[in-house]
Design a protein around this motif. Structure first.
Motif, PDB file in Angstrom:
ATOM      1  N   THR A  91      42.875  33.321  35.392  1.00  0.00           N
ATOM      2  CA  THR A  91      43.191  34.305  36.428  1.00  0.00           C
ATOM      3  C   THR A  91      41.912  34.695  37.157  1.00  0.00           C
ATOM      4  OG1 THR A  91      45.069  35.198  35.177  1.00  0.00           O
ATOM      5  CG2 THR A  91      44.119  36.605  36.888  1.00  0.00           C
ATOM      6  N   VAL A  92      41.972  34.755  38.464  1.00  0.00           N
ATOM      7  CA  VAL A  92      40.788  35.087  39.270  1.00  0.00           C
ATOM      8  C   VAL A  92      41.026  36.390  40.016  1.00  0.00           C
ATOM      9  CG1 VAL A  92      39.246  34.340  41.118  1.00  0.00           C
ATOM     10  CG2 VAL A  92      40.215  32.642  39.543  1.00  0.00           C
ATOM     11  N   ALA A 123      39.360  27.141  32.271  1.00  0.00           N
ATOM     12  CA  ALA A 123      38.736  28.184  33.088  1.00  0.00           C
ATOM     13  C   ALA A 123      37.954  27.582  34.255  1.00  0.00           C
ATOM     14  CB  ALA A 123      37.817  29.038  32.222  1.00  0.00           C
ATOM     15  N   SER A 124      37.414  26.387  34.063  1.00  0.00           N
ATOM     16  CA  SER A 124      36.593  25.762  35.102  1.00  0.00           C
ATOM     17  C   SER A 124      37.396  24.886  36.059  1.00  0.00           C
ATOM     18  CB  SER A 124      35.498  24.901  34.459  1.00  0.00           C
ATOM     19  OG  SER A 124      36.067  23.861  33.688  1.00  0.00           O
ATOM     20  N   SER A 125      38.697  24.764  35.823  1.00  0.00           N
ATOM     21  CA  SER A 125      39.512  23.880  36.657  1.00  0.00           C
ATOM     22  C   SER A 125      40.448  24.635  37.602  1.00  0.00           C
ATOM     23  CB  SER A 125      40.342  22.942  35.768  1.00  0.00           C
ATOM     24  OG  SER A 125      41.238  23.679  34.952  1.00  0.00           O
ATOM     25  N   VAL A 126      40.214  25.933  37.776  1.00  0.00           N
ATOM     26  CA  VAL A 126      41.049  26.738  38.667  1.00  0.00           C
ATOM     27  C   VAL A 126      40.838  26.270  40.102  1.00  0.00           C
ATOM     28  CG1 VAL A 126      41.537  29.066  39.498  1.00  0.00           C
ATOM     29  CG2 VAL A 126      40.916  28.698  37.105  1.00  0.00           C
ATOM     30  N   ASP A 127      41.927  26.164  40.852  1.00  0.00           N
ATOM     31  CA  ASP A 127      41.873  25.631  42.211  1.00  0.00           C
ATOM     32  C   ASP A 127      41.075  26.543  43.141  1.00  0.00           C
ATOM     33  OD1 ASP A 127      43.308  23.432  43.970  1.00  0.00           O
ATOM     34  OD2 ASP A 127      43.341  25.292  45.121  1.00  0.00           O
ATOM     35  N   ASN A 128      40.391  25.945  44.098  1.00  0.00           N
ATOM     36  CA  ASN A 128      39.561  26.693  45.049  1.00  0.00           C
ATOM     37  C   ASN A 128      40.362  27.701  45.872  1.00  0.00           C
ATOM     38  OD1 ASN A 128      37.166  25.449  44.328  1.00  0.00           O
ATOM     39  ND2 ASN A 128      37.353  23.831  45.862  1.00  0.00           N
ATOM     40  N   THR A 129      41.636  27.400  46.126  1.00  0.00           N
ATOM     41  CA  THR A 129      42.448  28.323  46.924  1.00  0.00           C
ATOM     42  C   THR A 129      42.626  29.668  46.225  1.00  0.00           C
ATOM     43  OG1 THR A 129      44.499  27.420  45.981  1.00  0.00           O
ATOM     44  CG2 THR A 129      43.714  26.451  48.042  1.00  0.00           C
ATOM     45  N   GLU A 133      41.657  33.281  47.859  1.00  0.00           N
ATOM     46  CA  GLU A 133      42.556  34.437  47.897  1.00  0.00           C
ATOM     47  C   GLU A 133      41.871  35.674  47.327  1.00  0.00           C
ATOM     48  OE1 GLU A 133      46.012  33.235  45.779  1.00  0.00           O
ATOM     49  OE2 GLU A 133      46.678  31.808  47.310  1.00  0.00           O
ATOM     50  N   ALA A 134      41.097  35.482  46.249  1.00  0.00           N
ATOM     51  CA  ALA A 134      40.406  36.612  45.623  1.00  0.00           C
ATOM     52  C   ALA A 134      39.348  37.192  46.555  1.00  0.00           C
ATOM     53  CB  ALA A 134      39.771  36.173  44.306  1.00  0.00           C
ATOM     54  N   LYS A 239      33.963  34.810  58.474  1.00  0.00           N
ATOM     55  CA  LYS A 239      34.572  34.001  59.533  1.00  0.00           C
ATOM     56  C   LYS A 239      34.072  32.563  59.472  1.00  0.00           C
ATOM     57  CE  LYS A 239      35.319  33.943  64.545  1.00  0.00           C
ATOM     58  NZ  LYS A 239      35.037  34.644  65.837  1.00  0.00           N
ATOM     59  N   LYS A 240      32.779  32.387  59.270  1.00  0.00           N
ATOM     60  CA  LYS A 240      32.199  31.047  59.208  1.00  0.00           C
ATOM     61  C   LYS A 240      32.721  30.252  58.009  1.00  0.00           C
ATOM     62  CE  LYS A 240      27.874  32.336  61.490  1.00  0.00           C
ATOM     63  NZ  LYS A 240      26.412  32.564  61.309  1.00  0.00           N
ATOM     64  N   ASN A 241      33.027  30.942  56.936  1.00  0.00           N
ATOM     65  CA  ASN A 241      33.458  30.271  55.710  1.00  0.00           C
ATOM     66  C   ASN A 241      34.973  30.253  55.517  1.00  0.00           C
ATOM     67  OD1 ASN A 241      30.920  29.532  53.953  1.00  0.00           O
ATOM     68  ND2 ASN A 241      30.468  31.526  54.878  1.00  0.00           N
ATOM     69  N   GLY A 242      35.705  30.706  56.521  1.00  0.00           N
ATOM     70  CA  GLY A 242      37.156  30.603  56.481  1.00  0.00           C
ATOM     71  C   GLY A 242      37.867  31.684  55.701  1.00  0.00           C
ATOM     72  N   TYR A 243      37.197  32.819  55.480  1.00  0.00           N
ATOM     73  CA  TYR A 243      37.825  33.939  54.784  1.00  0.00           C
ATOM     74  C   TYR A 243      38.305  34.947  55.832  1.00  0.00           C
ATOM     75  CZ  TYR A 243      35.269  31.803  50.956  1.00  0.00           C
ATOM     76  OH  TYR A 243      34.759  30.908  50.048  1.00  0.00           O
ATOM     77  N   VAL A 244      39.609  35.081  55.936  1.00  0.00           N
ATOM     78  CA  VAL A 244      40.187  35.842  57.039  1.00  0.00           C
ATOM     79  C   VAL A 244      40.791  37.149  56.539  1.00  0.00           C
ATOM     80  CG1 VAL A 244      41.893  35.816  58.888  1.00  0.00           C
ATOM     81  CG2 VAL A 244      40.708  33.694  58.258  1.00  0.00           C
ATOM     82  N   ILE A 245      40.440  38.243  57.224  1.00  0.00           N
ATOM     83  CA  ILE A 245      41.142  39.507  57.013  1.00  0.00           C
ATOM     84  C   ILE A 245      42.348  39.542  57.936  1.00  0.00           C
ATOM     85  CG2 ILE A 245      40.989  42.017  57.173  1.00  0.00           C
ATOM     86  CD1 ILE A 245      38.034  41.847  56.617  1.00  0.00           C
TER      87      ILE A 245
END
Length: 253
Positions: A91-92, A123-129, A133-134, A239-245
């Motif tokens: 869980t992240v 624990a190390s194989s959790v998807d990047n998505t 989200e976190a 914004k540059k890294n694709g993290y959107v509010i």
């Protein structure tokens, strides 16, 4: 004088093994694995460090813990259900960089089936998505709220809360960086120094961290400026890294 007192690593490890043997005697074949976590497992423990142990049981439904002191030293034993701890490890949340290092550095005392190695892999194989989200969640639920408090203080006070708020803002920024890089911090005392060692940091982050770490948090204007500069840098970085509010004028339910 009541403790904690200085305890050498060898003595602390001896106590850990005594506790593990007592767990084996109490729970017998129900024990899946026992391991040390925290600074003792990482071999970075100091003379006053705690003893922290995880005991994985097969039949337990809800986890619980024992936490006590002998007067000289303190110990914590977490008893966890096998399925629950796997769920926890994968869980992240926003504080993942601080809470999840334990799953990567557990030192097995008893682990005949290699459970802790399997836990580390999961624990190390959790998807990047999930990490993305976190980060987006942290931007809204933590950082946005902190900036609202900061701007309220600028208008109506009390400025006495600014030092504590600066620490919270810098720490939240470090958590975002840890999530971005999927890197955990070794301990709460090292969050900011280790975050400064990560690449691709938002503008303003370094200056805010250096201000917080210096302890010179008596100049209200300096704190306000440092936090505002970091917030602006964080918005550009996100914004540059694709993290959107996601903004919405309507209630989302």
């Amino acid at each position: 004088m009541m403790g904690p007192r200085e305890v050498i690593r060898e003595e602390r490890m001896k106590i850990a093994y005594i506790i593990a043997n007592q767990l084996m005697e109490k729970y017998g074949t129900d024990v899946e694995a026992i391991g040390i976590y925290g600074s003792l497992a990482r071999k970075t423990d100091g003379p006053f460090s705690d003893i922290e142990i995880k005991c994985i049981l097969n039949s337990i439904e809800d986890g619980f813990s024992y936490e006590w002191t002998s007067g000289d030293w303190k110990a914590e034993v977490n008893l966890d259900n096998k399925q629950n701890i796997v769920e926890e490890a994968t869980t992240v949340e926003e504080n993942w960089p601080l809470t999840h290092g334990q799953f990567f550095t557990i030192l097995p005392i008893y682990d005949p089936k290699g459970f802790f190695q399997e836990l580390r892999q999961k624990a190390s194989s959790v998807d990047n998505t999930i990490f993305k989200e976190a980060i987006c969640k942290t931007l809204v639920e933590e950082m946005y709220e902190y900036m609202g408090k900061l701007r309220n203080i600028k208008i109506q006070g009390p400025e006495t809360f600014l030092p504590a708020l600066a620490v919270e803002i810098a720490t939240a920024g470090a958590m975002i960086l840890g999530l971005h890089h999927k890197r955990y911090f070794t301990t709460s005392a090292q969050v900011l120094p280790e975050a400064l060692g990560l690449l691709n940091r938002p503008d303003g982050f370094d200056k805010l961290c250096q201000l917080v770490m210096s302890g010179h948090l008596y100049d209200s204007k300096r704190i306000l400026d440092a936090c505002e500069n970091f917030w602006n840098g964080l918005l550009d970085w996100s914004k540059k890294n694709g993290y959107v509010i996601n903004y919405s004028n309507s209630v989302p339910f």
